[in-house]
Design a protein around this motif. Structure first.
Motif: not given
Length: 128
Positions: A54-62
């Motif tokens: 969750t420390d990684s950036s969000v690329r998209s949402t499903l």
């Protein structure tokens, strides 16, 4: 009787010399590899991340109900008692398995061969 034993012995010897095997019954087909997939089960959907954290950036949402192809899984950051993350098959993003209902077994990433790297400009620049 003796001729039958001699004939069988010769067949075994020929098979051993040629590397052939003697089949006792009908040949069985090799198992067909499956392509794991899953469905998003979280009411609010699930974030796709660059790395399994969750420390990684969000690329998209499903969104809920979307079917996705799963390449493999790893154990990483624990979210609510679940530390399994899936790498999606068609893009280099990760989702926590707490939000995905898999349709069949998903292999460990260490057991899956590496495919062609993603061809995004950022990835090509990192490879040199």
């Amino acid at each position: 009787m003796t001729q039958t034993l001699v004939a069988r012995g010769m067949a075994v010897a020929v098979a051993a010399l040629t590397g052939a095997t003697l089949a006792a019954g009908p040949a069985q087909a090799a198992p067909v590899p499956t392509r794991p997939s899953g469905t998003v089960v979280s009411g609010s959907g699930v974030n796709e991340r660059y790395f399994p954290s969750t420390d990684s950036s969000v690329r998209s949402t499903l969104l809920r109900g979307v079917k996705v192809g799963l390449r493999c899984k790893v154990r990483a950051q624990d979210i609510g008692g679940n530390n399994v993350w899936y790498l999606l098959r068609d893009r280099a993003t990760w989702v926590n398995s707490a939000y995905i209902a898999p349709a069949g077994p998903v292999p460990l990433c260490k057991d899956v061969g590496r495919g062609v790297p993603e061809s995004a400009p950022r990835t090509r620049a990192a490879m040199g």
